[in-house]
Write a protein that holds these residues in place. Sequence first.
Motif, PDB file in Angstrom:
ATOM      1  N   ARG A  82       0.819  -1.216   0.000  1.00  0.00           N
ATOM      2  CA  ARG A  82       0.000   0.000   0.000  1.00  0.00           C
ATOM      3  C   ARG A  82       0.849   1.262   0.000  1.00  0.00           C
ATOM      4  NH1 ARG A  82      -5.478  -0.555   3.715  1.00  0.00           N
ATOM      5  NH2 ARG A  82      -6.126  -2.646   3.083  1.00  0.00           N
ATOM      6  N   TYR A 137       0.399   1.914  -6.985  1.00  0.00           N
ATOM      7  CA  TYR A 137      -0.901   1.396  -6.543  1.00  0.00           C
ATOM      8  C   TYR A 137      -1.724   2.495  -5.864  1.00  0.00           C
ATOM      9  CZ  TYR A 137       0.884  -3.259  -7.605  1.00  0.00           C
ATOM     10  OH  TYR A 137       1.396  -4.372  -8.242  1.00  0.00           O
ATOM     11  N   GLN A 138      -1.053   3.420  -5.196  1.00  0.00           N
ATOM     12  CA  GLN A 138      -1.766   4.536  -4.595  1.00  0.00           C
ATOM     13  C   GLN A 138      -2.421   5.401  -5.667  1.00  0.00           C
ATOM     14  OE1 GLN A 138       1.156   6.527  -2.149  1.00  0.00           O
ATOM     15  NE2 GLN A 138       0.863   5.121  -0.420  1.00  0.00           N
ATOM     16  N   ARG A 179      -5.405   3.555  -7.153  1.00  0.00           N
ATOM     17  CA  ARG A 179      -6.535   3.663  -6.229  1.00  0.00           C
ATOM     18  C   ARG A 179      -7.187   5.031  -6.344  1.00  0.00           C
ATOM     19  NH1 ARG A 179      -7.508   5.049  -0.566  1.00  0.00           N
ATOM     20  NH2 ARG A 179      -9.056   3.606   0.305  1.00  0.00           N
ATOM     21  N   ASP A 180      -6.372   6.059  -6.458  1.00  0.00           N
ATOM     22  CA  ASP A 180      -6.891   7.417  -6.584  1.00  0.00           C
ATOM     23  C   ASP A 180      -7.719   7.582  -7.861  1.00  0.00           C
ATOM     24  OD1 ASP A 180      -6.987  10.322  -5.916  1.00  0.00           O
ATOM     25  OD2 ASP A 180      -5.756  10.500  -7.704  1.00  0.00           O
ATOM     26  N   GLN A 229     -11.025   5.723  -7.102  1.00  0.00           N
ATOM     27  CA  GLN A 229     -11.858   6.331  -6.069  1.00  0.00           C
ATOM     28  C   GLN A 229     -12.407   7.699  -6.470  1.00  0.00           C
ATOM     29  OE1 GLN A 229     -12.671   4.712  -3.229  1.00  0.00           O
ATOM     30  NE2 GLN A 229     -11.429   2.947  -3.741  1.00  0.00           N
ATOM     31  N   TRP A 255      -8.674  -3.120  -1.893  1.00  0.00           N
ATOM     32  CA  TRP A 255      -8.325  -1.793  -1.393  1.00  0.00           C
ATOM     33  C   TRP A 255      -8.385  -0.743  -2.502  1.00  0.00           C
ATOM     34  CZ3 TRP A 255      -3.444   1.012  -2.040  1.00  0.00           C
ATOM     35  CH2 TRP A 255      -3.332   2.143  -1.218  1.00  0.00           C
ATOM     36  N   MET A 256      -7.830  -1.067  -3.658  1.00  0.00           N
ATOM     37  CA  MET A 256      -7.813  -0.106  -4.760  1.00  0.00           C
ATOM     38  C   MET A 256      -9.205   0.131  -5.337  1.00  0.00           C
ATOM     39  SD  MET A 256      -4.274  -0.933  -6.819  1.00  0.00           S
ATOM     40  CE  MET A 256      -4.774  -2.598  -7.255  1.00  0.00           C
ATOM     41  N   THR A 257      -9.972  -0.927  -5.486  1.00  0.00           N
ATOM     42  CA  THR A 257     -11.285  -0.795  -6.109  1.00  0.00           C
ATOM     43  C   THR A 257     -12.356  -0.347  -5.121  1.00  0.00           C
ATOM     44  OG1 THR A 257     -11.842  -3.124  -5.682  1.00  0.00           O
ATOM     45  CG2 THR A 257     -10.755  -2.602  -7.783  1.00  0.00           C
TER      46      THR A 257
END
Length: 386
Positions: free
Chosen positions: A129, A134-135, A138-139, A142, A196-198
């Motif tokens: 994470r 990957y951050q 995720r952004d 989201q 976590w990402m989705t």
Amino acid sequence: MQHVRIGIIGVGTMGKRHATYLQDQLITGASLTAVLETDAERVGFLRDHLNKSVRVFTDEETFFTSGLIDAVIIATPHYDHSRLAIKAFEHGLHVLCEKPAGVYTKQVREMNEAAQQSGKIFSMMYNQRTNPLYQKLRDLIQTGELGNIRRINWIITTWYRSQSYYDSGGWRATWAGEGGGVLINQCPHQLDLWQWMTGMMPKRIRAFCYFGKHRDIEVEDEVTAFAEYENGATGVFITTTSEAPGTNRLEITGDRGKVVVENGKLDFWRLRVSEPEFNQTYQGGFGTPESWRVDIPIKGKETAHPGITQNFIDAILKGTELLAPGEEGIKGLSLSNAMQLSAWLDDWVNLPIDEELYYQYLQDKIKNSKVKKTDNNIALHVEGSY
């Protein structure tokens, strides 16, 4: 509190890594003050190589009641994670737990309840994470850049393990020793990142797990899973420990574009108009929405294990938001448990899973495992060590 005294439980491969960066003073506001290890050979090594200020314990009760620690890092075999975390909370200690959170969701749920009742900081060592790539992905998800998620495909086969690896410990790749194979040993980070990402958990999973297909082991070494979501999205997860060269490719498609992550690079194709809008208005027969390949800047660097530990310490001392809250460890484990249960039942499995049913199947596997268990279901390893 202005400084956190840390005790490491289990000083094998991962425990030594944590000890090293703590002793190198890479974590602001924390220091290593104690370790708990039961393997005689390791204990001798630790006493010779750790700083003299670090107390080496071989007795669990003495470690927890020593008064020398404010927080623990748990780096033991999988079955011990939940039990030791619960014990730490009962002693008023903060907990940072290595992945996976446990072997089965029933025990992890008990750990989460203990964490909430204690009021202490609880984090998981989900170091992936901290990866800026990957951050950023995720952004994108989201904030709606991809629109509504429609499809998730992850091929992660870069886990090559030879038979000699499995033969190096009698507990390896056994139901009693590790509680599973590639899903619980190698893939916890990917299963965590997936949800976590989705920001989504599947509503049901159908998986095909092959147990000892390419290696002389009793647990899964090849898996293909298909997931369905409430919004109609689907996902495919493929993994194995027997392919060379392996592949690590993640592809996520939404109704506003597509992202591919491979070879440490993120590629983003953005639709000029969303697919549903194009479909409603286009009258030209053959045709596809116009797409733009967008260069997404990835800033920062992956801080990995020290990054998660620093975040954990900052949460204790400053109230910083956790990057990997401990209670979220049950989500990735739910995915792996569901995949195994689906294979055992040869059927779909709804999420949240039937925890009692999974536990019953697991106990049957443990009963027939090459490594036997004690009555309280704590794994006995041939090294006799944490």
